[in-house]
Design a protein around this motif. Structure first.
Motif, PDB file in Angstrom:
ATOM      1  N   PRO A 186       1.466  -1.076  -0.072  1.00 21.11           N
ATOM      2  CA  PRO A 186       0.221  -0.317  -0.024  1.00 21.11           C
ATOM      3  C   PRO A 186       0.720   1.012  -0.112  1.00 21.11           C
ATOM      4  N   GLN A 187       2.313   1.156  -0.054  1.00 24.30           N
ATOM      5  CA  GLN A 187       3.099   2.739   0.667  1.00 24.30           C
ATOM      6  C   GLN A 187       4.097   2.486  -1.040  1.00 24.30           C
ATOM      7  N   ALA A 188       4.026   3.431  -1.647  1.00 28.86           N
ATOM      8  CA  ALA A 188       4.867   3.315  -2.674  1.00 28.86           C
ATOM      9  C   ALA A 188       6.217   4.168  -2.617  1.00 28.86           C
ATOM     10  N   HIS A 189       7.279   3.026  -2.600  1.00 29.87           N
ATOM     11  CA  HIS A 189       8.584   3.839  -3.179  1.00 29.87           C
ATOM     12  C   HIS A 189       9.430   3.639  -4.110  1.00 29.87           C
ATOM     13  N   GLU A 190      10.385   5.000  -4.850  1.00 29.89           N
ATOM     14  CA  GLU A 190      10.905   5.161  -5.727  1.00 29.89           C
ATOM     15  C   GLU A 190      11.621   3.899  -6.076  1.00 29.89           C
ATOM     16  N   ASP A 191      12.195   3.274  -5.584  1.00 32.07           N
ATOM     17  CA  ASP A 191      12.865   2.153  -5.379  1.00 32.07           C
ATOM     18  C   ASP A 191      12.015   0.640  -5.402  1.00 32.07           C
ATOM     19  N   ASP A 192      11.076   0.859  -5.436  1.00 35.82           N
ATOM     20  CA  ASP A 192      10.178   0.091  -5.577  1.00 35.82           C
ATOM     21  C   ASP A 192      11.240  -1.788  -5.869  1.00 35.82           C
ATOM     22  N   PRO A 193      11.327  -0.649  -7.710  1.00 32.75           N
ATOM     23  CA  PRO A 193      11.566  -2.633  -8.199  1.00 32.75           C
ATOM     24  C   PRO A 193      13.126  -3.234  -7.590  1.00 32.75           C
TER      25      PRO A 193
END
Length: 128
Positions: free
Chosen positions: A58-65
Motif C-alpha cells: 500500500p505504500q510506494a517507494h521510488e526503489d520498489d523494483p
C-alpha cells in the motif's frame, strides 16, 4: 511484483503424505514472506507452492523494483537451507523459480473481495 513457485512440487506431493506437503508449503511461505516483508513488500497471494508478492502497495517507494529484486535474491539465498531440509527429511530435490516484473497494475481492495493487483504485469511475472 515477485512470483515464486516450487519446482518439483508435483512429484514431491505424489511421494509425501498431504500433512508433510502442507508443512513444507508453510515453511516455504514463511521463508518467502519474511524476505518480502524485510524489503517492504506485501504477500498478495499464497496458493499451494506459489507466492505472489507486490511492492509499492500500500505504500510506494521510488526503489520498489530494486526492492523486489533484492527480495528475490534474498529468497534464493535462504532457499538453500530449505532444500537441504527437504532432502534430509524426504530424500527429494526441489528447486525454486522466481520471476520479478515491473509494470502497470490496477490496485484493488481485498476487503471488497477484489484482488490486490491485476494486470498483464502479474501474468508476465508468473511466466518469467
Amino acid at each position: 511484483m515477485l512470483f515464486a513457485d516450487l519446482a518439483g512440487s508435483t512429484a514431491l506431493g505424489e511421494r509425501l503424505d498431504p500433512e508433510d506437503v502442507r508443512e513444507l508449503q508453510g515453511e516455504l511461505f514463511e521463508l518467502i514472506n519474511a524476505e518480502v516483508e524485510r524489503f517492504g513488500g506485501t504477500t498478495e497471494k499464497f496458493a499451494g507452492d506459489a507466492v505472489l508478492a507486490v511492492f509499492g502497495i500500500p505504500q510506494a517507494h521510488e526503489d520498489d523494483p530494486e526492492r523486489a529484486v533484492r527480495a528475490a535474491l534474498a529468497v534464493r539465498e535462504s532457499f538453500v537451507s530449505f532444500t537441504e531440509r527437504v532432502h534430509g527429511r524426504h530424500g527429494a530435490d526441489v528447486g525454486l523459480r522466481i520471476g520479478v516484473n515491473t509494470g502497470e497494475v490496477v490496485a484493488g481492495d481485498p476487503a471488497a473481495g477484489q484482488a490486490l493487483v491485476t494486470g498483464d504485469a502479474v501474468n508476465l511475472a508468473k511466466r518469467l
